[in-house]
Design an enzyme around this catalytic site. Structure first.
Site, PDB file in Angstrom:
ATOM      1  N   ASN A  45       0.837  -1.385   0.151  1.00  0.00           N
ATOM      2  CA  ASN A  45       0.358   0.051   0.300  1.00  0.00           C
ATOM      3  C   ASN A  45       1.402   0.999  -0.071  1.00  0.00           C
ATOM      4  O   ASN A  45       1.386   1.512   0.873  1.00  0.00           O
ATOM      5  CB  ASN A  45      -0.665  -0.327   1.227  1.00  0.00           C
ATOM      6  CG  ASN A  45      -1.981   1.337   1.062  1.00  0.00           C
ATOM      7  OD1 ASN A  45      -1.935   2.251   0.783  1.00  0.00           O
ATOM      8  ND2 ASN A  45      -2.847   1.278   1.807  1.00  0.00           N
ATOM      9  N   ARG A  98      -9.741  15.648   7.895  1.00  0.00           N
ATOM     10  CA  ARG A  98     -10.770  15.601   6.747  1.00  0.00           C
ATOM     11  C   ARG A  98     -11.663  16.421   7.021  1.00  0.00           C
ATOM     12  O   ARG A  98     -12.672  15.991   8.256  1.00  0.00           O
ATOM     13  CB  ARG A  98     -11.064  14.653   5.756  1.00  0.00           C
ATOM     14  CG  ARG A  98      -9.311  14.515   4.764  1.00  0.00           C
ATOM     15  CD  ARG A  98      -9.432  12.898   3.712  1.00  0.00           C
ATOM     16  NE  ARG A  98      -9.175  11.842   4.434  1.00  0.00           N
ATOM     17  CZ  ARG A  98      -8.799  10.593   4.380  1.00  0.00           C
ATOM     18  NH1 ARG A  98      -9.820  10.426   3.011  1.00  0.00           N
ATOM     19  NH2 ARG A  98      -8.184   9.761   4.847  1.00  0.00           N
ATOM     20  N   ARG A 133      -2.829  -2.362  -3.159  1.00  0.00           N
ATOM     21  CA  ARG A 133      -3.695  -1.200  -2.849  1.00  0.00           C
ATOM     22  C   ARG A 133      -3.759  -0.367  -3.884  1.00  0.00           C
ATOM     23  O   ARG A 133      -3.096   1.080  -4.395  1.00  0.00           O
ATOM     24  CB  ARG A 133      -3.878  -1.008  -1.728  1.00  0.00           C
ATOM     25  CG  ARG A 133      -5.128   0.218  -1.480  1.00  0.00           C
ATOM     26  CD  ARG A 133      -4.722   0.343  -0.251  1.00  0.00           C
ATOM     27  NE  ARG A 133      -6.193   1.499   0.386  1.00  0.00           N
ATOM     28  CZ  ARG A 133      -6.447   2.989   0.921  1.00  0.00           C
ATOM     29  NH1 ARG A 133      -5.658   3.064   1.356  1.00  0.00           N
ATOM     30  NH2 ARG A 133      -7.522   3.150   1.531  1.00  0.00           N
ATOM     31  N   ILE A 155     -14.205   3.417  10.835  1.00  0.00           N
ATOM     32  CA  ILE A 155     -13.933   4.342  11.260  1.00  0.00           C
ATOM     33  C   ILE A 155     -12.298   4.628  11.994  1.00  0.00           C
ATOM     34  O   ILE A 155     -12.123   4.390  12.329  1.00  0.00           O
ATOM     35  CB  ILE A 155     -14.608   5.689  11.916  1.00  0.00           C
ATOM     36  CG1 ILE A 155     -15.735   4.173  13.244  1.00  0.00           C
ATOM     37  CG2 ILE A 155     -16.489   6.262  11.037  1.00  0.00           C
ATOM     38  CD1 ILE A 155     -16.593   5.623  14.668  1.00  0.00           C
ATOM     39  N   HIS A 192     -12.399   2.447   0.652  1.00  0.00           N
ATOM     40  CA  HIS A 192     -12.796   1.862   1.567  1.00  0.00           C
ATOM     41  C   HIS A 192     -13.306   0.501   1.239  1.00  0.00           C
ATOM     42  O   HIS A 192     -13.554  -0.347   1.879  1.00  0.00           O
ATOM     43  CB  HIS A 192     -12.831   2.405   2.991  1.00  0.00           C
ATOM     44  CG  HIS A 192     -12.418   3.349   3.643  1.00  0.00           C
ATOM     45  ND1 HIS A 192     -12.772   3.814   3.930  1.00  0.00           N
ATOM     46  CD2 HIS A 192     -10.913   3.202   3.321  1.00  0.00           C
ATOM     47  CE1 HIS A 192     -12.353   5.447   4.256  1.00  0.00           C
ATOM     48  NE2 HIS A 192     -10.740   4.524   4.126  1.00  0.00           N
ATOM     49  N   GLU A 194      -7.954  -5.683   5.366  1.00  0.00           N
ATOM     50  CA  GLU A 194      -8.263  -4.820   4.431  1.00  0.00           C
ATOM     51  C   GLU A 194      -6.731  -5.695   3.424  1.00  0.00           C
ATOM     52  O   GLU A 194      -6.684  -6.249   2.472  1.00  0.00           O
ATOM     53  CB  GLU A 194      -7.955  -3.379   4.136  1.00  0.00           C
ATOM     54  CG  GLU A 194      -8.871  -2.664   4.439  1.00  0.00           C
ATOM     55  CD  GLU A 194      -8.407  -1.195   4.238  1.00  0.00           C
ATOM     56  OE1 GLU A 194      -7.968  -0.887   6.174  1.00  0.00           O
ATOM     57  OE2 GLU A 194      -8.486  -0.777   3.995  1.00  0.00           O
TER      58      GLU A 194
HETATM   59  N1  LIG Z   1      -8.025   2.453  21.753  1.00  0.00           N
HETATM   60  C1  LIG Z   1      -7.875   3.466  20.834  1.00  0.00           C
HETATM   61  N2  LIG Z   1      -9.050   4.499  20.801  1.00  0.00           N
HETATM   62  C2  LIG Z   1      -9.722   5.728  20.456  1.00  0.00           C
HETATM   63  N3  LIG Z   1      -9.624   5.596  19.049  1.00  0.00           N
HETATM   64  C3  LIG Z   1      -8.171   5.253  19.185  1.00  0.00           C
HETATM   65  C4  LIG Z   1      -7.394   3.972  19.638  1.00  0.00           C
HETATM   66  N4  LIG Z   1      -6.251   2.269  18.915  1.00  0.00           N
HETATM   67  C5  LIG Z   1      -6.906   3.373  18.069  1.00  0.00           C
HETATM   68  N5  LIG Z   1      -7.445   4.563  17.791  1.00  0.00           N
HETATM   69  C6  LIG Z   1      -7.674   5.053  16.142  1.00  0.00           C
HETATM   70  O1  LIG Z   1      -7.938   5.303  15.304  1.00  0.00           O
HETATM   71  C7  LIG Z   1      -7.684   5.704  14.524  1.00  0.00           C
HETATM   72  C8  LIG Z   1      -6.413   5.471  13.149  1.00  0.00           C
HETATM   73  O2  LIG Z   1      -8.134   4.581  12.549  1.00  0.00           O
HETATM   74  P1  LIG Z   1      -7.212   3.061  11.546  1.00  0.00           P
HETATM   75  O3  LIG Z   1      -8.021   2.315  10.913  1.00  0.00           O
HETATM   76  O4  LIG Z   1      -5.130   2.183  12.249  1.00  0.00           O
HETATM   77  O5  LIG Z   1      -6.398   4.742  10.192  1.00  0.00           O
HETATM   78  P2  LIG Z   1      -6.308   4.326   8.567  1.00  0.00           P
HETATM   79  O6  LIG Z   1      -7.107   4.985   8.090  1.00  0.00           O
HETATM   80  O7  LIG Z   1      -4.986   5.557   8.916  1.00  0.00           O
HETATM   81  O8  LIG Z   1      -5.663   2.698   8.243  1.00  0.00           O
HETATM   82  C9  LIG Z   1      -6.863   7.751  14.931  1.00  0.00           C
HETATM   83  O9  LIG Z   1      -8.062   7.881  14.992  1.00  0.00           O
HETATM   84  C10 LIG Z   1      -6.516   6.534  16.451  1.00  0.00           C
HETATM   85  O10 LIG Z   1      -6.562   7.634  17.502  1.00  0.00           O
HETATM   86  C1  LIG Z   2      -9.087   6.279   0.348  1.00  0.00           C
HETATM   87  C2  LIG Z   2      -9.127   6.160   1.700  1.00  0.00           C
HETATM   88  O1  LIG Z   2      -9.163   7.453   2.355  1.00  0.00           O
HETATM   89  O2  LIG Z   2      -8.345   5.869   3.004  1.00  0.00           O
HETATM   90  P1  LIG Z   2      -7.636   6.029   3.611  1.00  0.00           P
HETATM   91  O3  LIG Z   2      -8.740   6.154   4.987  1.00  0.00           O
HETATM   92  O4  LIG Z   2      -6.602   5.059   4.382  1.00  0.00           O
HETATM   93  O5  LIG Z   2      -6.849   7.190   4.116  1.00  0.00           O
HETATM   94 MG   LIG Z   3      -6.685   1.518   7.400  1.00  0.00          MG
END
Ligand SMILES: Nc1ncnc2c1ncn2[C@@H]1O[C@H](COP(=O)(O)OP(=O)(O)O)[C@@H](O)[C@H]1O
Ligand SMILES: CC(=O)OP(=O)(O)O
Ligand SMILES: [Mg+2]
Length: 400
Positions: free
Chosen positions: A7, A241, A91, A209, A180, A385
């Site tokens: 990715n 965002r 990806r 989220i 996503h 993913e």
């Molecule tokens: N224990 C937790 N409590 C609250 N939020 C969390 C926790 N662990 C991760 N997060 C939140 O998840 C988000 C990242 O999500 P992730 O799915 O890993 O992101 P990405 O889109 O980069 O793949 C961040 O805002 C992080 O703070």
């Molecule tokens: C497309 C997209 O928003 O991907 P990410 O959540 O990884 O930034």
């Molecule tokens: Mg992710």
């Protein structure tokens, strides 16, 4: 069979190497700050400590080269030779209207990904760099593209069209695509398994989220709506965002703040959302902590995040006339029990009732957090993913 999943972001490469006989992860890692002389490589392997290296990495090709050397190194390696990698799953964020499923990358496929650069200027160029770099260095492997947009290609026109002059769609393909999709598809399948019912009999609303955030309505296995649009900026309030705002704000801010269009775009993508409102961070953990410390901006950011999410979930229930389950996934959805609680406590009119004790448990597996009386099942389903990409790559190799 070993499959490498890649990715590529503008300055990063995330990767995972899978052994597909048992779908185990042999190594996973991240290269950050590509293009600098202080790039960082972090790699985790199941039975060793996390490895962190700093080095000069000029571009994606250089980065991938270093990753492969690491995967094959005597000390930290997990494979002997690059030829052990049968397939590489890439990806690709935007597939436009060209792709409704994953494909083996050919020159025609590359061309089509190129053509969608206009629609995804932040995402598709680094994705292409990753494809080039990997094809150069793993020339014996089959390379597969897995698109964020593919799963949402089943949306009906009244969901994907914007209420603007139709000629803009005809000329420039301006429409909603959604992202996503790999995650929404994986989570829908997992949820059906967990509920013990066929996916094609279920109506699901899925909240992915994480840093980026999107909602989807999956009716009988098909995505029928999702909250991101032509780009991943539309929809929910996210880490950095804005999600939905009045488009008239863009020219207004340009005039009042003397900003270029690029600067306003950057503001909406990188300095808005939780970060913009709290003034502190786009990371949910940090904003939550600040709220508990009494920071009023952090409190407002969380209230807005929850309010906008709940309002849109309500809209999705209306869009598909009710659903069997509401599912939370990705970083916030899987871990932030407080956010799930706040969202669900305002959905009682739908007959949603969650068990606070179940909700507070953190486990890396599918679980139900609603009470037996709840009219709608509320689930937490960890997304994956990378595994989904690896499976698609494996399946395409087998049929290649
Ligand atoms: N224990 C937790 N409590 C609250 N939020 C969390 C926790 N662990 C991760 N997060 C939140 O998840 C988000 C990242 O999500 P992730 O799915 O890993 O992101 P990405 O889109 O980069 O793949 C961040 O805002 C992080 O703070
Ligand atoms: C497309 C997209 O928003 O991907 P990410 O959540 O990884 O930034
Ligand atoms: Mg992710």
């Amino acid at each position: 069979m070993k499959v490498l999943v890649i990715n590529c972001g503008s300055s990063s490469i995330k990767y995972q190497l899978f052994e597909m006989t048992d779908e185990s992860v042999l190594a996973s890692g991240l290269v950050e700050k590509i293009g600098t002389d202080a790039a960082i490589i972090k790699q985790e392997t199941p039975d060793r400590e996390e490895l962190v290296l700093t080095s000069e990495i000029l571009d994606h090709r250089d980065g991938l080269n270093k990753v492969l050397s690491l995967l094959m190194s005597k000390e930290h390696g997990v494979i002997q030779s690059a030829d052990e990698i049968s397939a590489v799953g890439h990806r690709v964020v935007h597939g436009g209207e060209f792709f409704s499923e994953s494909v083996v990358i050919t020159s025609e496929v590359r061309q089509a990904i190129r053509k969608t650069i206009d629609l995804a200027p932040l995402h598709n160029p680094p994705n292409l760099l990753g494809i080039d770099a990997a094809q150069a260095q793993l020339s014996n492997a089959v390379h597969v593209a897995v698109f964020d947009t593919a799963f949402h290609q089943t949306m009906p026109d009244y969901a994907f069209m914007y209420p603007i002059p139709r000629v803009l769609y005809q000329k420039h393909r301006i429409r909603r695509y959604g992202f996503h999709g790999t995650s929404h598809k994986y989570v829908a399948q997992k949820a059906a398994e967990f509920l013990g019912r066929p996916l094609d009999e279920l109506k699901l609303i899925i909240a992915h989220i994480g840093n980026g955030a999107s909602l989807s309505a999956v009716e009988y296995g098909k995505s029928v709506d999702t909250s991101m649009g032509m780009t991943p900026l539309e929809g929910l309030m996210m880490g950095t965002r804005s999600g939905d705002i009045d488009p008239a704000i863009v020219p207004f801010v340009m005039a009042k703040e003397d900003l270029t269009l690029g600067e306003v775009q950057s503001m909406l993508n990188k300095h808005s959302g939780l970060l913009g409102v709290s003034g502190l961070s786009g990371d949910m953990r940090e904003v939550t902590e600040a709220m508990f410390d009494g920071n009023p901006q952090a409190k407002l950011a969380i209230e807005m995040y929850v309010y906008r999410l709940r309002k849109m979930i309500g809209g999705y229930f209306a869009a598909i006339n009710g659903a069997d389950a509401l599912i939370f996934t990705a970083g916030v959805g899987e871990n932030a029990s407080l956010i799930r609680e706040k969202v669900c406590s305002g959905l009682s009119y739908l007959g949603i009732e969650i068990n606070l004790e179940e909700n507070s448990v953190r486990r890396k597996e599918e679980r139900k957090i609603s009470t037996p009386q709840s009219k709608i099942d509320v689930l937490v389903v960890p997304t994956n993913e990378e595994l989904m990409i690896a499976r698609d790559a494996k399946n395409l190799v087998s049929s290649h």
